[in-house]
Scaffold this motif. Structure first.
Motif, PDB file in Angstrom:
ATOM      1  N   ALA A  78      58.676  36.529  26.386  1.00 38.19           N
ATOM      2  CA  ALA A  78      57.789  35.993  27.426  1.00 38.19           C
ATOM      3  C   ALA A  78      56.338  36.013  26.973  1.00 38.19           C
ATOM      4  O   ALA A  78      55.587  35.059  27.227  1.00 38.19           O
ATOM      5  CB  ALA A  78      57.955  36.792  28.714  1.00 38.19           C
ATOM      6  N   ALA A  79      55.931  37.073  26.300  1.00 43.37           N
ATOM      7  CA  ALA A  79      54.560  37.159  25.799  1.00 43.37           C
ATOM      8  C   ALA A  79      54.307  36.100  24.728  1.00 43.37           C
ATOM      9  O   ALA A  79      53.241  35.468  24.692  1.00 43.37           O
ATOM     10  CB  ALA A  79      54.279  38.548  25.248  1.00 43.37           C
ATOM     11  N   GLY A  80      55.280  35.886  23.861  1.00 46.25           N
ATOM     12  CA  GLY A  80      55.147  34.848  22.842  1.00 46.25           C
ATOM     13  C   GLY A  80      55.043  33.459  23.455  1.00 46.25           C
ATOM     14  O   GLY A  80      54.216  32.641  23.053  1.00 46.25           O
ATOM     15  N   PHE A  81      55.865  33.196  24.456  1.00 47.80           N
ATOM     16  CA  PHE A  81      55.826  31.904  25.136  1.00 47.80           C
ATOM     17  C   PHE A  81      54.494  31.730  25.868  1.00 47.80           C
ATOM     18  O   PHE A  81      53.909  30.641  25.857  1.00 47.80           O
ATOM     19  CB  PHE A  81      56.994  31.786  26.120  1.00 47.80           C
ATOM     20  CG  PHE A  81      57.047  30.469  26.815  1.00 47.80           C
ATOM     21  CD1 PHE A  81      57.386  29.319  26.136  1.00 47.80           C
ATOM     22  CD2 PHE A  81      56.743  30.383  28.166  1.00 47.80           C
ATOM     23  CE1 PHE A  81      57.417  28.093  26.777  1.00 47.80           C
ATOM     24  CE2 PHE A  81      56.779  29.172  28.820  1.00 47.80           C
ATOM     25  CZ  PHE A  81      57.113  28.017  28.125  1.00 47.80           C
ATOM     26  N   ALA A  82      53.991  32.791  26.493  1.00 47.97           N
ATOM     27  CA  ALA A  82      52.701  32.715  27.184  1.00 47.97           C
ATOM     28  C   ALA A  82      51.579  32.422  26.199  1.00 47.97           C
ATOM     29  O   ALA A  82      50.681  31.623  26.492  1.00 47.97           O
ATOM     30  CB  ALA A  82      52.431  34.014  27.937  1.00 47.97           C
ATOM     31  N   GLY A  83      51.610  33.047  25.035  1.00 49.62           N
ATOM     32  CA  GLY A  83      50.600  32.784  24.011  1.00 49.62           C
ATOM     33  C   GLY A  83      50.640  31.347  23.523  1.00 49.62           C
ATOM     34  O   GLY A  83      49.600  30.701  23.350  1.00 49.62           O
TER      35      GLY A  83
END
Length: 67
Positions: free
Chosen positions: A35-40
């Motif tokens: 999720a953090a990677g997708f948000a970035g």
């Protein structure tokens, strides 16, 4: 003996309910990292000059139509 019987019945109930009732800590960690990677990635995409201009154009057009 009654305590042993209670413990045995609790263990039996746990096995009957099933083992996969939710995500484990490792699965939460993997999900959080994804999720953090997708948000970035989404942040980089939305703040790019091309997408920024497109979004500003849409907002300006909407404001012109509204008032």
């Amino acid at each position: 003996m009654q305590i042993l019987s209670m413990v045995r019945s609790k263990i039996t109930r746990r096995f009957q309910m099933g083992r996969d009732r939710g995500m484990s800590t490792a699965e939460y960690a993997v999900g959080t990292v994804a999720a953090a990677g997708f948000a970035g990635l989404l942040f980089k995409l939305v703040t790019s000059p091309e997408v920024r201009q497109l979004l500003l154009g849409i907002i300006k057009k909407a404001l012109q139509l509204a008032g």
